[in-house]
Design a protein around this motif. Sequence first.
Motif, mmCIF file in Angstrom:
data_model
loop_
_atom_site.group_PDB
_atom_site.id
_atom_site.type_symbol
_atom_site.label_atom_id
_atom_site.label_comp_id
_atom_site.label_asym_id
_atom_site.label_seq_id
_atom_site.Cartn_x
_atom_site.Cartn_y
_atom_site.Cartn_z
ATOM 1 N N ASP A 170 0.815 -1.219 0.000
ATOM 2 C CA ASP A 170 0.000 0.000 0.000
ATOM 3 C C ASP A 170 0.843 1.262 0.000
ATOM 4 O O ASP A 170 0.316 2.374 -0.021
ATOM 5 C CB ASP A 170 -0.910 0.009 1.235
ATOM 6 C CG ASP A 170 -1.955 -1.074 1.157
ATOM 7 O OD1 ASP A 170 -2.768 -1.036 0.228
ATOM 8 O OD2 ASP A 170 -1.929 -1.987 2.007
ATOM 9 N N LEU A 171 2.157 1.098 0.047
ATOM 10 C CA LEU A 171 3.040 2.259 -0.036
ATOM 11 C C LEU A 171 3.257 2.670 -1.482
ATOM 12 O O LEU A 171 3.668 3.786 -1.771
ATOM 13 C CB LEU A 171 4.393 1.928 0.609
ATOM 14 C CG LEU A 171 4.284 1.392 2.040
ATOM 15 C CD1 LEU A 171 5.637 0.923 2.547
ATOM 16 C CD2 LEU A 171 3.681 2.443 2.967
ATOM 17 N N ALA A 172 2.992 1.747 -2.412
ATOM 18 C CA ALA A 172 3.271 2.045 -3.826
ATOM 19 C C ALA A 172 2.089 1.755 -4.750
ATOM 20 O O ALA A 172 1.932 2.401 -5.777
ATOM 21 C CB ALA A 172 4.482 1.244 -4.299
ATOM 22 N N GLY A 185 1.180 4.845 -2.876
ATOM 23 C CA GLY A 185 -0.033 4.057 -2.715
ATOM 24 C C GLY A 185 -0.998 4.807 -1.812
ATOM 25 O O GLY A 185 -0.757 5.970 -1.456
ATOM 26 N N ASP A 186 -2.060 4.128 -1.400
ATOM 27 C CA ASP A 186 -3.103 4.829 -0.653
ATOM 28 C C ASP A 186 -2.815 4.958 0.839
ATOM 29 O O ASP A 186 -3.541 5.655 1.539
ATOM 30 C CB ASP A 186 -4.438 4.129 -0.890
ATOM 31 C CG ASP A 186 -4.957 4.465 -2.277
ATOM 32 O OD1 ASP A 186 -5.227 5.648 -2.529
ATOM 33 O OD2 ASP A 186 -5.030 3.553 -3.121
ATOM 34 N N ALA A 187 -1.787 4.283 1.338
ATOM 35 C CA ALA A 187 -1.513 4.382 2.776
ATOM 36 C C ALA A 187 -0.998 5.779 3.134
ATOM 37 O O ALA A 187 -1.422 6.375 4.127
ATOM 38 C CB ALA A 187 -0.510 3.318 3.194
ATOM 39 N N TYR A 188 -0.074 6.296 2.338
ATOM 40 C CA TYR A 188 0.501 7.621 2.591
ATOM 41 C C TYR A 188 0.513 8.409 1.288
ATOM 42 O O TYR A 188 1.540 8.509 0.621
ATOM 43 C CB TYR A 188 1.926 7.483 3.177
ATOM 44 C CG TYR A 188 1.911 6.771 4.495
ATOM 45 C CD1 TYR A 188 1.557 7.445 5.670
ATOM 46 C CD2 TYR A 188 2.186 5.406 4.565
ATOM 47 C CE1 TYR A 188 1.485 6.776 6.877
ATOM 48 C CE2 TYR A 188 2.125 4.729 5.773
ATOM 49 C CZ TYR A 188 1.773 5.418 6.917
ATOM 50 O OH TYR A 188 1.692 4.758 8.113
ATOM 51 N N PRO A 189 -0.627 9.001 0.910
ATOM 52 C CA PRO A 189 -0.689 9.735 -0.364
ATOM 53 C C PRO A 189 0.388 10.829 -0.416
ATOM 54 O O PRO A 189 0.789 11.377 0.617
ATOM 55 C CB PRO A 189 -2.090 10.358 -0.339
ATOM 56 C CG PRO A 189 -2.859 9.558 0.654
ATOM 57 C CD PRO A 189 -1.880 9.035 1.643
ATOM 58 N N ALA A 190 0.840 11.138 -1.627
ATOM 59 C CA ALA A 190 1.981 12.052 -1.803
ATOM 60 C C ALA A 190 1.731 13.439 -1.199
ATOM 61 O O ALA A 190 2.655 14.108 -0.747
ATOM 62 C CB ALA A 190 2.307 12.171 -3.292
ATOM 63 N N ASP A 191 0.467 13.880 -1.171
ATOM 64 C CA ASP A 191 0.190 15.242 -0.684
ATOM 65 C C ASP A 191 -0.231 15.261 0.794
ATOM 66 O O ASP A 191 -0.828 16.216 1.266
ATOM 67 C CB ASP A 191 -0.901 15.883 -1.545
ATOM 68 C CG ASP A 191 -2.180 15.037 -1.581
ATOM 69 O OD1 ASP A 191 -2.191 13.964 -0.921
ATOM 70 O OD2 ASP A 191 -3.147 15.441 -2.250
ATOM 71 N N TYR A 192 0.103 14.231 1.522
ATOM 72 C CA TYR A 192 -0.426 14.079 2.873
ATOM 73 C C TYR A 192 0.508 14.617 3.945
ATOM 74 O O TYR A 192 0.078 15.212 4.924
ATOM 75 C CB TYR A 192 -0.692 12.591 3.104
ATOM 76 C CG TYR A 192 -1.603 12.269 4.259
ATOM 77 C CD1 TYR A 192 -2.971 12.531 4.188
ATOM 78 C CD2 TYR A 192 -1.100 11.679 5.407
ATOM 79 C CE1 TYR A 192 -3.814 12.224 5.253
ATOM 80 C CE2 TYR A 192 -1.932 11.369 6.466
ATOM 81 C CZ TYR A 192 -3.279 11.646 6.392
ATOM 82 O OH TYR A 192 -4.104 11.337 7.435
ATOM 83 N N PHE A 193 1.800 14.419 3.790
ATOM 84 C CA PHE A 193 2.785 14.853 4.792
ATOM 85 C C PHE A 193 3.816 15.733 4.103
ATOM 86 O O PHE A 193 4.972 15.349 3.953
ATOM 87 C CB PHE A 193 3.492 13.635 5.398
ATOM 88 C CG PHE A 193 2.724 12.932 6.478
ATOM 89 C CD1 PHE A 193 2.271 13.620 7.597
ATOM 90 C CD2 PHE A 193 2.485 11.566 6.396
ATOM 91 C CE1 PHE A 193 1.585 12.961 8.609
ATOM 92 C CE2 PHE A 193 1.802 10.901 7.397
ATOM 93 C CZ PHE A 193 1.346 11.598 8.507
ATOM 94 N N THR A 194 3.407 16.918 3.673
ATOM 95 C CA THR A 194 4.308 17.717 2.839
ATOM 96 C C THR A 194 5.007 18.840 3.613
ATOM 97 O O THR A 194 6.066 19.305 3.212
ATOM 98 C CB THR A 194 3.539 18.332 1.663
ATOM 99 O OG1 THR A 194 2.363 18.953 2.184
ATOM 100 C CG2 THR A 194 3.159 17.283 0.636
ATOM 101 N N ASP A 195 4.401 19.301 4.726
ATOM 102 C CA ASP A 195 5.057 20.403 5.444
ATOM 103 C C ASP A 195 6.166 19.853 6.341
ATOM 104 O O ASP A 195 6.392 18.643 6.413
ATOM 105 C CB ASP A 195 4.035 21.221 6.247
ATOM 106 C CG ASP A 195 3.289 20.356 7.252
ATOM 107 O OD1 ASP A 195 3.716 19.187 7.456
ATOM 108 O OD2 ASP A 195 2.285 20.814 7.819
ATOM 109 N N THR A 196 6.859 20.743 7.049
ATOM 110 C CA THR A 196 8.039 20.324 7.819
ATOM 111 C C THR A 196 7.678 19.290 8.880
ATOM 112 O O THR A 196 8.337 18.255 9.011
ATOM 113 C CB THR A 196 8.689 21.565 8.486
ATOM 114 O OG1 THR A 196 8.885 22.543 7.465
ATOM 115 C CG2 THR A 196 10.021 21.209 9.106
#
Length: 436
Positions: free
Chosen positions: A158-160, A327-338
Motif C-alpha cells: 500500500d506504499l506504492a 499508494g493509498d496508505a501515505y498519499p503524496a500530498d499528505y505529509f508535505t510540510d516540515t
Amino acid sequence: MDKAQDGHPEGYRVLTHDDIPAYIAGVPAIVAQLGGGPADWTVRDVADGNLNAVYLVDGPAGGVCVKQALPYVRVHHDWPLAVERALFEHAYMVRLDPFVGRGAPQLYHFDPTLFTIVMEKLEPHIILRKGLIEGRHLPKAAPDTATFIANATFNTSDLAAPFERKFEDIAHFARNQALLRITMDLVLTDPYREVWRNRYVRPHMEGWAAAFRTDVELKTAVARQRMGFLTNTQALIHGDLHSGSVMVTEDDTRVIDGEFASYGPIGLDTGAFIANLIMSWYAHGAYDRPEADRRAYRDWILEQIAIFWATFRDRFLTLWENATEAGDAYPADYFTDTAGKARLATIRRDYLDRIFADTVAFAALKMNRRIIGYAQIADYLVIEDLERRARAQAPALALARALLTRPERFADIAAVLDAIPRFERAGLDPDAARHL
Ligand code: SR1
Ligand code: MG
C-alpha cells in the motif's frame, strides 16, 4: 477449471523426460530459441525441490528450463497437490517483472493446460543451499536476495500500489489455497502438534518435539504469527524464500519457485532467508572440515545475515523516500510540510521495525519446521551421524524459542547475531537451554 474424469484439469497429463522434445516442438517461440529440431535437443531431469518436475533442454542455439506442476508432491506421490499452483507462480513472475528485472529468471512461455512454465535456463548457477553446504563464498547472494524482496514487496504494498490494483491481486492470489494450506500446516502448525507427516531425528530430538507440543508461551507466540499470516496482506510475498529458492553464481542471483506466492507479511520472506542462513551456521558446526575453515565460513555467514538485513532495510526505505507514485496508505500530498515530513521519517522507521519483528518471529518458525516437520533440509541431512545432526539442530530450536517468546531481547540484527553463537551451547534437553 474443468476437471477430467481423473480429477485433473481437462487436457492435463504428466510429461515424462521423453515427452519433452515433442512438447517443446509444439511451441514455436521456444523451438526458435533452441535452434534445430527435437532430434538435436538434449533433456536433463534436474528436479531438486519437493514438488515439481524440472527439465533443462539444450539445443544448438540455446537452452531453456521447463517446469511442470505435478498432480502430487514429487517426493511423495501419495500426496495429491493441485497443479493450478503453476498459475500462481506464473502470475507472481508476471506481476514482479517490472520491479525485479534480472532478479528472477526470464519467463518465456506459460501453458495453462499442462501447467508448464518455460523459462530462462540458469547455468552455471547453483542452488544457494548447495553452495552453503559446500562452504562457498557467494558474495552477491544475500544482498541481491534482499534487494529482490525489497523491490517486490515495496512495489506491491500500500506504499506504492493503489488499493484497487492491490485488492485485485489479493483476490487472485487468495486462490492459491492448496499451497497456502501447506504453509499453514507444515510451517505454521505441525511442529507444535503430533501429525503423521512430522519427521525429526529420533530418538535424540524427542525431548524437543515433546516440549514444543506443551509449551504454552511458545504456542501463543506461534499463533500470533499464524494470525499475522492469515490477516496481514502487506505485500505480494514469495512465501517459500529459503536457500533452495535462490540460484547463484559469484556475481549473479535469481529468486525462483514463486508458487507459494500470496499477499502476506513481508517478514515471512525476509525471515525465511535469515532462518536458512542461521541453520547453515549451526549445521557447519557438525561438518567434517578443518576448524579454521569452519570458523571462517561461519563468520562469513554471520556477515551475510547482517548484509542481508541492512540491504533490505536500506533498499526499502530508498524506494519509499524516492517513490514518485504513492499508494493509498501515505498519499503524496499528505505529509508535505516540515512537521509532516519529520513524522513521515518516524513512520518509515516504525514500519521497518515492525517488519524486523516479523522477520525474527517468522525466521524462528522457519527453523522449527525444518527440524520438527515433514520437509527436512539437506544442510542437516548431510550430517549422517544422527546424534551429531541432532546436536547441530537443538541450538536452532533453542534460539527459535527465544526469538518467539522473548522478542524484547532481539530489537535489532546485532542482537540476533550475538545470540547465534551463544545458543550453540543448547543441547538435547530443552529445559537446560532456557537460561541462554
Ligand atoms: C510437501 S513438502 C512442502 C514443502 O516443500 C516446499 O519446498 C516448501 O518449503 C513446502 O513447505
Ligand atoms: Mg520450492
